[in-house]
Design an enzyme around this catalytic site. Structure first.
Site, PDB file in Angstrom:
ATOM      1  CE  LYS A 108      41.641  30.984 -66.278  1.00 54.42           C
ATOM      2  NZ  LYS A 108      41.708  30.159 -65.069  1.00 54.42           N
ATOM      3  CD  GLU A 166      35.648  25.900 -63.850  1.00 53.90           C
ATOM      4  OE1 GLU A 166      36.664  26.620 -63.925  1.00 53.90           O
ATOM      5  OE2 GLU A 166      35.630  24.700 -64.180  1.00 53.90           O
TER       6      GLU A 166
HETATM    7  O1  KIV Z   1      42.111  26.183 -67.715  1.00 54.86           O
HETATM    8  C1  KIV Z   1      41.042  26.512 -68.251  1.00 54.86           C
HETATM    9  O2  KIV Z   1      40.729  26.129 -69.378  1.00 54.86           O
HETATM   10  C2  KIV Z   1      40.148  27.371 -67.508  1.00 54.86           C
HETATM   11  C3  KIV Z   1      38.770  27.570 -68.039  1.00 54.86           C
HETATM   12  C4  KIV Z   1      37.946  26.392 -67.702  1.00 54.86           C
HETATM   13  C5  KIV Z   1      38.162  28.818 -67.575  1.00 54.86           C
HETATM   14  O3  KIV Z   1      40.491  27.870 -66.478  1.00 54.86           O
END
Ligand code: KIV
Length: 282
Positions: free
Chosen positions: A129, A198
């Site tokens: 991600k 988010e």
């Molecule tokens: O780092 C994290 O936990 C996140 C979530 C809030 C989506 O990016």
């Protein structure tokens, strides 16, 4: 039929992967994602039916006691990803694992980004991600060409907290909302498989979700209309160290056990009873 959490006797589901995520979206089943940073929590989340475990850079704040996610290093995420994956493998877990690319691990060059993403995949992640819009499009395309599935992240991007001056709602003006929608479409075009949204207005999250076909939105503070939901583990267990955001629900308070909290979270996400726009949304 009401959603039922898997029981101890229930046959184990098949491993969650990019194809099963698309099938879930296709049959209108919301995707339940939760952060976890170690083997034990990952195994309990998996047993409760959590589809995707995110080893988020939020670990900087909830595990390392830092003020933001910025100081988290690539080695930290690799370490926690290995712990989560080891736990799941030892217990026959089937949840998919996504590892967050921390600040500075993809900012210098495409070459650095590919090396960082590869390190996370070698630590056992099935997807990486990364936060960002236009500037990460080429990176996403290059990752996908190399067989690295991508979860993008738009709206409030905690790694930009110093640039935007705080953790606040994004996409409020028509111009910002349109830029977000265009970024989402470009990320899908580049091959992103998931997109975390988010802290954006619920109406905008629905608009983006509907516009995307091959990329599935996962909301956090984005209302109940996304293709899935994610929460930070410590938040949904009611661990109030700092300020608790409006979009958080304490699932431990209503169930009295960690296993119960995870099962309730999964059940409420799957039945779309969490989040409630009027209570947790913007
Ligand atoms: O780092 C994290 O936990 C996140 C979530 C809030 C989506 O990016």
């Amino acid at each position: 039929m009401p959603y039922q959490s898997p029981s101890a006797e229930a046959p184990r589901r098949a491993s969650v992967n990019v194809n099963s995520l698309s099938l879930m979206r296709g049959r209108g089943e919301p995707i339940a994602m939760l952060t976890a940073y170690d083997a034990s929590f990952a195994v309990l989340a998996d047993r409760a039916g959590v589809d995707v475990i995110l080893v988020g850079d939020s670990l900087g704040m909830v595990c390392q006691g830092r003020k933001s996610t910025l100081p988290v290093r690539l080695e930290d995420i690799c370490y926690h990803t290995e712990s989560v994956v080891r736990g799941l493998e030892a217990q026959g877990g089937t949840a998919m694992v996504i590892a967050d690319m921390p600040f500075g691990s993809y900012h210098a060059s495409l070459d650095q980004a590919i090396r960082s993403a590869s390190a996370l995949m070698q630590a056992g992640a099935q997807m990486v991600k990364l936060e960002g819009g236009a500037w990460v499009i080429d990176m996403v395309d290059q990752f996908v060409q190399r067989g690295i599935p991508v979860c993008a992240h738009l709206g409030l991007m905690p790694q930009t907290v110093h640039a935007i001056g705080g953790y606040r709602l994004q996409g409020k003006t028509p111009e910002d909302a349109e830029r977000l929608r265009e970024d989402a479409l470009a990320l899908e075009q580049a091959g992103a498989c998931l997109l975390v949204l988010e802290m954006v207005p619920a109406s905008l999250a629905v608009k983006i979700t509907d516009a995307l076909k091959a990329c599935h939105t996962i909301g956090i503070g984005a209302g109940c209309g996304t293709a899935g939901q994610v929460l930070v583990l410590h938040d949904m267990l009611g661990m109030k160290i700092g300020r608790t955001p409006r979009f958080v629900k304490d699932f431990l308070a209503q169930t009295g056990s960690i296993e119960g909290a995870f099962a309730a979270y999964v059940a409420e996400v799957k039945t779309r009873s969490f989040p409630v726009d009027e209570v947790h949304g913007f």
